[in-house]
Design an enzyme around this catalytic site. Structure first.
Site, mmCIF file in Angstrom:
data_model
loop_
_atom_site.group_PDB
_atom_site.id
_atom_site.type_symbol
_atom_site.label_atom_id
_atom_site.label_comp_id
_atom_site.label_asym_id
_atom_site.label_seq_id
_atom_site.Cartn_x
_atom_site.Cartn_y
_atom_site.Cartn_z
ATOM 1 N N VAL A 112 0.912 -1.232 -0.068
ATOM 2 C CA VAL A 112 0.075 0.108 0.098
ATOM 3 C C VAL A 112 0.682 1.301 -0.292
ATOM 4 O O VAL A 112 0.630 2.111 -0.838
ATOM 5 C CB VAL A 112 -0.793 -0.123 1.161
ATOM 6 N N THR A 128 -6.555 -12.747 7.475
ATOM 7 C CA THR A 128 -6.786 -13.835 8.729
ATOM 8 C C THR A 128 -6.161 -15.146 8.594
ATOM 9 O O THR A 128 -6.173 -15.500 7.577
ATOM 10 C CB THR A 128 -8.528 -13.891 9.014
ATOM 11 N N ILE A 129 -5.371 -15.691 9.469
ATOM 12 C CA ILE A 129 -4.825 -17.028 9.412
ATOM 13 C C ILE A 129 -5.977 -18.149 9.218
ATOM 14 O O ILE A 129 -5.443 -19.089 8.667
ATOM 15 C CB ILE A 129 -3.871 -17.457 10.524
ATOM 16 N N ASP A 130 -7.157 -17.784 9.707
ATOM 17 C CA ASP A 130 -7.924 -19.000 9.510
ATOM 18 C C ASP A 130 -8.632 -19.403 8.195
ATOM 19 O O ASP A 130 -9.010 -20.474 7.968
ATOM 20 C CB ASP A 130 -9.118 -18.436 10.332
HETATM 21 O O1 F6P Z 1 -8.734 -15.490 13.949
HETATM 22 C C1 F6P Z 1 -7.468 -15.795 13.935
HETATM 23 C C2 F6P Z 1 -7.123 -16.595 15.371
HETATM 24 O O2 F6P Z 1 -6.121 -16.952 15.177
HETATM 25 C C3 F6P Z 1 -8.061 -17.980 15.529
HETATM 26 O O3 F6P Z 1 -7.674 -18.926 14.968
HETATM 27 C C4 F6P Z 1 -7.727 -18.197 16.956
HETATM 28 O O4 F6P Z 1 -8.875 -18.769 17.664
HETATM 29 C C5 F6P Z 1 -7.815 -16.610 17.359
HETATM 30 O O5 F6P Z 1 -7.248 -15.945 16.453
HETATM 31 C C6 F6P Z 1 -6.957 -16.472 18.834
HETATM 32 O O6 F6P Z 1 -6.963 -15.146 18.938
HETATM 33 P P1 F6P Z 1 -6.932 -14.441 20.247
HETATM 34 O O7 F6P Z 1 -5.641 -15.472 21.085
HETATM 35 O O8 F6P Z 1 -6.046 -13.255 20.083
HETATM 36 O O9 F6P Z 1 -8.102 -14.460 20.650
#
Ligand code: F6P
Length: 334
Positions: free
Chosen positions: A8, A116-118
């Site tokens: 960016v 997001t890693i998810d």
């Molecule tokens: O949303 C991404 C993520 O890594 C989830 O897989 C996980 O449950 C969550 O974040 C944990 O995040 P935090 O510990 O910040 O609540």
């Protein structure tokens, strides 16, 4: 995230657009800090080039529950107008995009980049961080499997994914893990024990069970307290299932096999980005700036059929996520 910020910043500099970084997501726009430098950050190209491949996020990150309330969104708009900020690039997941949609309704042009890693956004084949997190898991599982092999011990490995089993399934299939358990598919403790026993009976003494963090939500009721106390392990009423306790239950249900548990945890969010993530960040960051430059707003960027593209935020958010049941079945069946 840093790779996206770098893209960016480079693009904005190239198109002659001034840029400021907002710290801790929408919190920065609410000006919660005593010093404005804790809420906003000038993005000097030199610094940004330095941090592009660093793990984590230079601009920090935080949830912002206030943003669900209209009065706080109006406050954010006030800040944006006062600072003459003409548009926002929002890097985040579902909640961040909901916020962006609301800001667009209030007249602030926004473009989203999925971060997001998810990998839990239905409209895109890829989210920033997913590939990096999977690769961290693959490295860890390979090391765990080397230990399992040496000691003839099955392993339980818990990976992230609160509501989404994509990290678990992709890491499992990439490592040849024998069993995977996810929140999307209902399961029973006894069923997984049978799967493990089948592996043991076949002479595989080092099978790996990959469990998504949120998989316990789709677990059929299991009286853990009763099980643990009847097997001589101190417990308390209502004790929740965890990777460690699950490994112990597997041991007891599978003839005393020395099942060991590892929770990979935050290492998944703290690695240098993979080439795939960095390349996506670069393209997405540039596209976001070009869209805002050209007056196109209310869009999110994503990957469709392997190409970086964009669509209206509302359309994107309405798309159902399609869990890959075929891959899930493949891991668990052969
Ligand atoms: O949303 C991404 C993520 O890594 C989830 O897989 C996980 O449950 C969550 O974040 C944990 O995040 P935090 O510990 O910040 O609540």
């Amino acid at each position: 995230m840093n790779a996206a910020v770098m893209a960016v910043a480079r693009s904005a500099a190239f198109y002659g657009m001034p840029l400021v970084g907002i710290k801790r997501g929408y919190n920065g726009l609410l000006r919660k800090s005593a010093n404005i430098k804790d809420d906003m950050q000038e993005l000097h190209l030199d610094t940004v080039l330095d941090i592009a491949d660093e793990p984590g996020t230079y601009l920090r990150t935080a949830r912002c529950t206030e943003f669900l309330e209209p009065k706080y969104r109006e406050l954010a708009v006030k800040t944006l107008r006062e600072m003459e900020i003409g548009g926002l690039v929002v890097v985040g997941g579902d909640g961040s995009f909901q916020g962006a949609l609301r800001l667009c309704e209030l007249g602030i042009p926004c473009v989203g980049i999925p971060g997001t890693i998810d990998n839990d956004l239905g409209y895109t084949e890829m989210t920033l961080g997913f590939d990096t997190a999977v690769n961290v898991c693959v490295d860890a599982i390979r090391s765990i499997r080397a230990t399992s092999r040496s000691h003839d011990r099955p392993a339980v490995v818990e990976v992230m994914g609160r509501h989404c089993g994509d990290i678990a399934v992709t890491a499992a299939v990439s490592t040849g893990s024998e069993i995977v358990v996810v929140p999307e598919v209902p399961w029973t403790v006894e069923g997984v024990a049978k799967q493990l026993q089948r592996q043991l009976d076949r002479g595989n003494t080092r099978a790996t069970i990959v469990m998504a963090e949120g998989c316990y939500d789709s677990m059929a009721p299991f009286d853990l307290y009763e099980f643990l106390t009847s097997h001589g392990k101190p417990s308390y009423e209502g004790e929740p299932m965890s990777a460690g306790r699950f490994a112990y239950v597997m041991k007891k249900l599978c003839g005393g096999a020395e099942v060991r548990a590892t929770v990979i945890g935050y290492t998944q969010r703290g690695a240098e980005p993979t080439a795939r993530d960095s390349a996506f960040a670069f393209e997405a960051g540039n596209l976001a700036v070009r869209l805002l430059r050209d007056g196109v707003s209310n869009q999110v960027i994503g990957m469709r059929h392997g190409r970086v593209t964009y669509m209206p935020i509302e359309t994107a958010l309405s798309q159902e996520r399609a869990f890959n049941h075929t891959l899930f079945e493949l891991v668990n069946s052969i």
